[in-house]
Design a protein around this motif. Sequence first.
Motif, PDB file in Angstrom:
ATOM      1  N   GLU A  59       5.086   7.748  -0.662  1.00  0.00           N
ATOM      2  CA  GLU A  59       3.715   7.496  -0.406  1.00  0.00           C
ATOM      3  C   GLU A  59       2.833   7.462  -1.384  1.00  0.00           C
ATOM      4  N   MET A  60       2.805   8.164  -2.666  1.00  0.00           N
ATOM      5  CA  MET A  60       2.059   7.899  -3.467  1.00  0.00           C
ATOM      6  C   MET A  60       2.092   6.542  -4.249  1.00  0.00           C
ATOM      7  N   LEU A  61       3.296   5.826  -4.268  1.00  0.00           N
ATOM      8  CA  LEU A  61       3.269   4.672  -5.037  1.00  0.00           C
ATOM      9  C   LEU A  61       2.734   3.392  -4.313  1.00  0.00           C
ATOM     10  N   THR A  62       1.534   3.375  -4.093  1.00  0.00           N
ATOM     11  CA  THR A  62       1.139   2.391  -3.263  1.00  0.00           C
ATOM     12  C   THR A  62       0.930   1.126  -3.695  1.00  0.00           C
ATOM     13  N   ARG A  63       0.464   1.059  -5.007  1.00  0.00           N
ATOM     14  CA  ARG A  63       0.419  -0.223  -5.918  1.00  0.00           C
ATOM     15  C   ARG A  63       1.637  -0.532  -6.779  1.00  0.00           C
TER      16      ARG A  63
END
Length: 358
Positions: A59-63
């Motif tokens: 979820e932290m790897l949005t970009r």
Amino acid sequence: MLDTIAVVFEVSPQSLALIKTHFSTVHYYPKGKIPAELVGDVEVWFCNWLGIPRWISPEMLTRAQVVQLTSAGANHAFECPALKDRDVQRRVKVCTASGVHVLSIPAYIIGQIIGFYQNIHTSITVTRTHGRWPRRDELALNRDTGADLRKFGTLGLINLRGKVVGMLGYGHIARETARLLAAFGCEIVAANTAGEKSRCGGYIIEGTGDVEGDIPTAWYSTRDVASFDKFLSRSDILVASLPSTPQTRGMLTREHLAKLPPKALFINVGRGDLVASEAILAALNEGTLLGAGLDVTDPEPLPDGHPLLTHPRVVITPHTSADFEGYFDAGAELLVENIENMRRGGEPYNVVDPEKGY
């Protein structure tokens, strides 16, 4: 586009300067301890063989769009929980540094071969352990025959010219090794899944390798039992450079090693789980193998006291054959080339298929 990068291992000042000329925002955390609040902004990750930090969740790897590794293999990187996520795998390209290692690993392979054929290891052991001039009988590869070496004037050392070298896997490393060994007068045969000549893709350093696959005089299939057996029976020197995948783990067995010609050499620079250490040890003790040069083992590292560590016909290095001066600099150059390709609408080199593992 692709303007924000996180570098999560230590690189040289030259590499960092190069990266800063191609990215507007550079988060440099050589110990990998990037603050959690920055993770979501990162589009490109530049990592060593371990991949992105393990604590990062999908979820932290949005970009995130690209993970560039410095290793030829990606099995350790895909142990990261975030990179196991199917959604992340669909939108993030994980790229290896395959092609860079032609600058180091082929030289290592040839060094291992020459070391065994000239029995250099015994000279090193005798001089360093006993501090004296080695005796000829100590250096003889054929000392078990009972021959009077002073009379016949031979140590049984082996001529590399004319030997058949079997390349188990024919990627960048094997192709450059083949090119160099051909100059020694060796015949090259190759084994891959299809058993057919193939062109080399991915990142290629100009002047290296065998792009079209023209050097091998014969191709064999690892999927066809008879074909693979024929390949093994011809290989005076067996060089393995395969990645670790579900298909390659345990692929080479004790029975396979027994099919090699007498006095065969086995060099493994791929992954240790290709063959069990017990199978290598048995082949050595049964006389099938003249020697084994191992940069990788199963398990890795081997436990203290393991018989392979002290075997007189084994040379083990701690998975360092890929290293060379400027190694990470070469990885940074590949990173920049990949990102520039993508900015122009193209594809990066060496994108890993998560299902295949390479």
